[in-house]
Design a protein around this motif. Structure first.
Motif, PDB file in Angstrom:
ATOM      1  N   ILE A   1     -10.389   0.990 -14.396  1.00 29.42           N
ATOM      2  CA  ILE A   1     -11.499   1.342 -15.645  1.00 29.42           C
ATOM      3  C   ILE A   1     -11.793   2.595 -15.572  1.00 29.42           C
ATOM      4  N   SER A   2     -11.327   3.691 -16.329  1.00 33.31           N
ATOM      5  CA  SER A   2     -11.892   5.153 -16.380  1.00 33.31           C
ATOM      6  C   SER A   2     -12.525   5.427 -17.431  1.00 33.31           C
ATOM      7  N   GLN A   3     -13.565   6.512 -17.327  1.00 29.14           N
ATOM      8  CA  GLN A   3     -14.104   6.924 -18.601  1.00 29.14           C
ATOM      9  C   GLN A   3     -14.672   8.516 -17.869  1.00 29.14           C
ATOM     10  N   GLU A   4     -14.153   9.481 -18.582  1.00 30.61           N
ATOM     11  CA  GLU A   4     -14.329  10.911 -18.297  1.00 30.61           C
ATOM     12  C   GLU A   4     -14.059  11.282 -16.848  1.00 30.61           C
ATOM     13  N   LYS A   5     -15.079  11.423 -16.279  1.00 32.52           N
ATOM     14  CA  LYS A   5     -15.049  11.859 -14.855  1.00 32.52           C
ATOM     15  C   LYS A   5     -15.388  10.802 -13.869  1.00 32.52           C
ATOM     16  N   GLU A   6     -15.358   9.489 -14.164  1.00 33.54           N
ATOM     17  CA  GLU A   6     -15.539   8.543 -13.020  1.00 33.54           C
ATOM     18  C   GLU A   6     -14.797   7.353 -13.583  1.00 33.54           C
ATOM     19  N   ALA A   7     -14.626   6.348 -12.280  1.00 37.31           N
ATOM     20  CA  ALA A   7     -13.885   5.287 -12.572  1.00 37.31           C
ATOM     21  C   ALA A   7     -13.906   4.245 -11.780  1.00 37.31           C
ATOM     22  N   ALA A   8     -13.491   2.941 -11.956  1.00 33.70           N
ATOM     23  CA  ALA A   8     -13.989   1.890 -11.206  1.00 33.70           C
ATOM     24  C   ALA A   8     -12.513   1.381 -10.981  1.00 33.70           C
ATOM     25  N   ILE A   9     -12.281   1.336  -9.510  1.00 32.71           N
ATOM     26  CA  ILE A   9     -10.793   0.710  -9.328  1.00 32.71           C
ATOM     27  C   ILE A   9     -10.914  -0.497  -8.491  1.00 32.71           C
ATOM     28  N   TYR A  10     -10.240  -1.429  -8.734  1.00 31.67           N
ATOM     29  CA  TYR A  10     -10.193  -2.866  -8.211  1.00 31.67           C
ATOM     30  C   TYR A  10      -8.912  -2.756  -7.317  1.00 31.67           C
ATOM     31  N   TRP A  11      -8.923  -3.150  -6.084  1.00 28.68           N
ATOM     32  CA  TRP A  11      -7.991  -3.291  -5.080  1.00 28.68           C
ATOM     33  C   TRP A  11      -7.744  -4.276  -4.336  1.00 28.68           C
ATOM     34  N   GLN A  12      -6.469  -4.575  -3.515  1.00 30.43           N
ATOM     35  CA  GLN A  12      -6.412  -5.284  -2.494  1.00 30.43           C
ATOM     36  C   GLN A  12      -6.201  -4.671  -1.397  1.00 30.43           C
ATOM     37  N   MET A  13      -6.938  -4.934  -0.158  1.00 31.78           N
ATOM     38  CA  MET A  13      -6.592  -4.113   1.119  1.00 31.78           C
ATOM     39  C   MET A  13      -5.690  -5.249   2.064  1.00 31.78           C
ATOM     40  N   SER A  14      -4.877  -4.810   2.651  1.00 33.51           N
ATOM     41  CA  SER A  14      -4.245  -5.742   3.537  1.00 33.51           C
ATOM     42  C   SER A  14      -4.097  -4.787   4.851  1.00 33.51           C
ATOM     43  N   TYR A  15      -4.646  -5.517   5.913  1.00 31.66           N
ATOM     44  CA  TYR A  15      -4.650  -4.637   7.111  1.00 31.66           C
ATOM     45  C   TYR A  15      -4.485  -5.697   8.372  1.00 31.66           C
ATOM     46  N   GLN A  16      -4.291  -4.724   9.471  1.00 36.32           N
ATOM     47  CA  GLN A  16      -3.629  -5.697  10.767  1.00 36.32           C
ATOM     48  C   GLN A  16      -4.639  -4.859  11.851  1.00 36.32           C
ATOM     49  N   HIS A  17      -5.397  -5.602  12.636  1.00 34.22           N
ATOM     50  CA  HIS A  17      -5.953  -5.058  13.884  1.00 34.22           C
ATOM     51  C   HIS A  17      -5.699  -5.858  14.922  1.00 34.22           C
ATOM     52  N   PRO A  18      -5.213  -5.366  16.176  1.00 33.78           N
ATOM     53  CA  PRO A  18      -4.743  -6.285  17.304  1.00 33.78           C
ATOM     54  C   PRO A  18      -5.983  -7.228  17.866  1.00 33.78           C
ATOM     55  N   LYS A  19      -7.053  -6.961  17.336  1.00 33.12           N
ATOM     56  CA  LYS A  19      -8.344  -7.772  17.630  1.00 33.12           C
ATOM     57  C   LYS A  19      -8.907  -8.787  17.075  1.00 33.12           C
ATOM     58  N   LEU A  20      -8.416  -8.547  15.555  1.00 31.89           N
ATOM     59  CA  LEU A  20      -9.103  -9.267  14.738  1.00 31.89           C
ATOM     60  C   LEU A  20      -8.102 -10.361  14.014  1.00 31.89           C
ATOM     61  N   ASN A  21      -8.375 -11.537  13.748  1.00 36.62           N
ATOM     62  CA  ASN A  21      -7.699 -12.776  13.109  1.00 36.62           C
ATOM     63  C   ASN A  21      -6.316 -12.824  13.872  1.00 36.62           C
ATOM     64  N   LYS A  22      -6.338 -13.013  15.368  1.00 33.76           N
ATOM     65  CA  LYS A  22      -5.452 -13.107  16.276  1.00 33.76           C
ATOM     66  C   LYS A  22      -4.163 -12.197  16.060  1.00 33.76           C
ATOM     67  N   GLY A  23      -4.689 -10.890  15.307  1.00 34.14           N
ATOM     68  CA  GLY A  23      -3.383  -9.938  15.199  1.00 34.14           C
ATOM     69  C   GLY A  23      -2.664  -9.932  13.920  1.00 34.14           C
ATOM     70  N   LYS A  24      -3.247 -10.984  13.097  1.00 38.66           N
ATOM     71  CA  LYS A  24      -2.445 -11.111  11.818  1.00 38.66           C
ATOM     72  C   LYS A  24      -3.066 -10.458  10.589  1.00 38.66           C
ATOM     73  N   ILE A  25      -2.399 -10.273   9.662  1.00 42.87           N
ATOM     74  CA  ILE A  25      -2.888  -9.680   8.671  1.00 42.87           C
ATOM     75  C   ILE A  25      -3.774 -10.121   7.977  1.00 42.87           C
ATOM     76  N   VAL A  26      -4.949  -9.383   7.441  1.00 43.84           N
ATOM     77  CA  VAL A  26      -6.106  -9.825   6.821  1.00 43.84           C
ATOM     78  C   VAL A  26      -6.094  -9.252   5.374  1.00 43.84           C
TER      79      VAL A  26
END
Length: 153
Positions: free
Chosen positions: A80-105
């Motif tokens: 959603i944008s208007q002139e010089k600003e915006a709201a952006i809705y996203w999904q992040m998928s990440y993988q860290h070896p020490k979190l969630n047993k190394g599985k994607i979060v």
């Protein structure tokens, strides 16, 4: 989803926003130099843990962040944008070896961004830090989930 976002951002005045979306969907440790193409040198970046001032500090933050991840991907779902600003809705998928047993979060979030001189001068992320971090830790994750369940009842 990216095609829908691109079709909505065709005007020249929103080129800064299209550039931001393009960079975030390809960002990795190998191309952090792209941050300079979208962020103003005096940017303020805020997330649930940090407030960072300046492009050099932001670059160091991202470098440290990405060094510890096996992977990190963003999918922009809605803008959603208007002139010089915006709201952006996203999904992040990440993988860290020490979190969630190394599985994607996967974490849903949103960003409020503002532009100045066709670059991002202000960027604030909103996300559930518990879902992103705390729930992914072995003991603390169980406690966090229990607290959320109890609070919902």
């Amino acid at each position: 989803m990216q095609r829908n976002v691109d079709s909505k951002l065709s005007s020249q005045s929103e080129l800064w926003l299209k550039d931001f979306i393009d960079v975030y969907q390809t960002l990795s440790t190998k191309n952090l130099g792209l941050l300079e193409t979208i962020y103003h040198k005096e940017v303020t970046f805020i997330d649930p843990i940090h407030q960072i001032e300046g492009l050099d500090n932001l670059h160091r933050y991202f470098q440290h962040l990405y060094e510890n991840l096996s992977s990190c991907d963003f999918v922009i779902e809605h803008v959603i944008s208007q002139e010089k600003e915006a709201a952006i809705y996203w999904q992040m998928s990440y993988q860290h070896p020490k979190l969630n047993k190394g599985k994607i979060v996967e974490v849903q979030g949103s960003s409020h961004i503002k532009s100045q001189e066709d670059k991002i001068i202000y960027h604030r992320d909103y996300l559930d830090l518990g879902a992103m971090l705390y729930e992914q830790l072995p003991v603390f994750g169980q406690l966090t989930k229990w607290i959320k369940t109890r609070a919902a009842n």
